[in-house]
Write an enzyme that holds these catalytic residues in place. Structure first.
Site, PDB file in Angstrom:
ATOM      1  N   CYS A  73       0.871  -1.176   0.000  1.00 54.57           N
ATOM      2  CA  CYS A  73       0.000   0.000   0.000  1.00 54.57           C
ATOM      3  C   CYS A  73       0.909   1.228   0.000  1.00 54.57           C
ATOM      4  O   CYS A  73       1.717   1.392   0.928  1.00 54.57           O
ATOM      5  CB  CYS A  73      -0.857  -0.041   1.273  1.00 54.57           C
ATOM      6  N   HIS A 185      -4.229  -0.322  -5.844  1.00 56.51           N
ATOM      7  CA  HIS A 185      -5.525  -0.659  -6.435  1.00 56.51           C
ATOM      8  C   HIS A 185      -5.524  -0.368  -7.949  1.00 56.51           C
ATOM      9  O   HIS A 185      -6.305  -0.958  -8.696  1.00 56.51           O
ATOM     10  CB  HIS A 185      -6.659   0.164  -5.814  1.00 56.51           C
TER      11      HIS A 185
HETATM   12  N1  DGL Z   1      -3.970   0.601  -2.107  1.00 58.18           N
HETATM   13  C1  DGL Z   1      -3.542   1.686  -1.324  1.00 58.18           C
HETATM   14  C2  DGL Z   1      -2.376   2.436  -1.872  1.00 58.18           C
HETATM   15  O1  DGL Z   1      -1.546   1.844  -2.518  1.00 58.18           O
HETATM   16  C3  DGL Z   1      -4.505   2.468  -0.497  1.00 58.18           C
HETATM   17  C4  DGL Z   1      -5.677   3.078  -1.111  1.00 58.18           C
HETATM   18  C5  DGL Z   1      -6.587   3.642  -0.053  1.00 58.18           C
HETATM   19  O2  DGL Z   1      -6.963   2.889   0.843  1.00 58.18           O
HETATM   20  O3  DGL Z   1      -6.914   4.827  -0.117  1.00 58.18           O
HETATM   21  O4  DGL Z   1      -2.223   3.610  -1.651  1.00 58.18           O
END
Ligand code: DGL
Length: 259
Positions: A73, A185
């Site tokens: 993330c 994502h």
């Molecule tokens: N998938 C995450 C990222 O790489 C987080 C997205 C989120 O929860 O806002 O930043």
């Protein structure tokens, strides 16, 4: 120790794009993926909240006996990885937007970056952009609304199309030739983005680099799994496991956890 799982966490299901890269590069490794979908998105939360959630996720994976933790993330990495590394003995691998390769290879001297507010406003992100933005323009765009759509199974929706059109417009006006995906994502948007972008715009993300870094660190620590059994792959979520299942390419072991 070497056959303990690689722990991977994200605010939700997006980090599975990183899990897939790790599993492809290190097919022998046992993996435990944790999706904190109940608390997604992290992107609009304060640094302190992101640190607290990251602690909770890391402790879950440590208790499950993981040998290394991949923070899949960008928002959690850019806000919380320093804290995690200082406070826990286990090795952490993080993910940051791939600004460097885009900045070094751009011909038009303009690159776009799509990421969460939490990533774009972090100190770590600013440190990287300060290093690489000398002779180029970096168009930063918050992907507001994208993660909630993905988390609710609306990847291929009209709303998504319309968000992306809005977010790409200022970048295309400035003639970008690289689009950096700064949220785990977003690789799931590549089929849609490819249709919307001119042929000369390359889309890059950090998934493969994170898998390679995981391999490098495990090798250096002597922690690569040398057992010959089939790997144990488990994914768990405190949200809707049907949505998590829907973005996986295989029928892995997916379960609901209350945490
Ligand atoms: N998938 C995450 C990222 O790489 C987080 C997205 C989120 O929860 O806002 O930043």
């Amino acid at each position: 120790m070497s056959n303990d799982p690689i722990g991977i966490f994200d605010s939700g299901i997006g980090g599975t794009s990183i899990f897939k890269e790790i599993h492809a590069l290190l097919p022998n490794e046992n993996c435990l993926y944790l999706a904190d979908s109940k608390n997604a998105p992290y992107g609009n939360r304060s640094e302190d909240e992101i640190i607290q959630l990251s602690i909770k996720n890391a402790e879950f994976l440590i208790e499950e006996g993981c040998k290394i933790i991949v923070v899949a993330c960008n928002t959690a990495t850019t806000n919380a990885i320093d804290y995690l590394r200082l406070n826990y003995d286990i090795p952490f691998i993080g993910i940051e937007p791939a600004i460097k390769p885009a900045a070094l290879n751009t011909q038009t001297k303009a690159i776009g970056i799509l990421a969460t507010k939490g990533t774009l406003s972090s100190k770590l992100f600013h440190k990287t952009t300060d290093l690489y933005s000398k002779n180029i323009t970096i168009i930063e765009q918050v992907g507001e609304g994208i993660v909630p759509l993905i988390e609710t199974g609306q990847l291929d929706s009209k709303e998504m199309q319309s968000y992306l059109e809005t977010y790409l417009e200022p970048m295309l006006k400035q003639n970008i030739d690289y689009l950096v995906l700064g949220c785990t994502h977003y690789p799931y948007l590549i089929p849609m983005l490819t249709k919307m972008l001119p042929d000369n715009v390359k889309i890059i993300d950090s998934g493969r680099a994170v898998a390679k870094q995981t391999q490098t660190v495990l090798t250096a620590l002597g922690l690569l799994n040398d057992a010959l059994d089939l790997p144990k792959i488990e994914l768990c979520s405190n949200g809707d496991i049907a949505v998590l299942n829907s973005i996986l390419d295989y029928k892995f072991n997916v379960s609901y956890v209350d945490f």
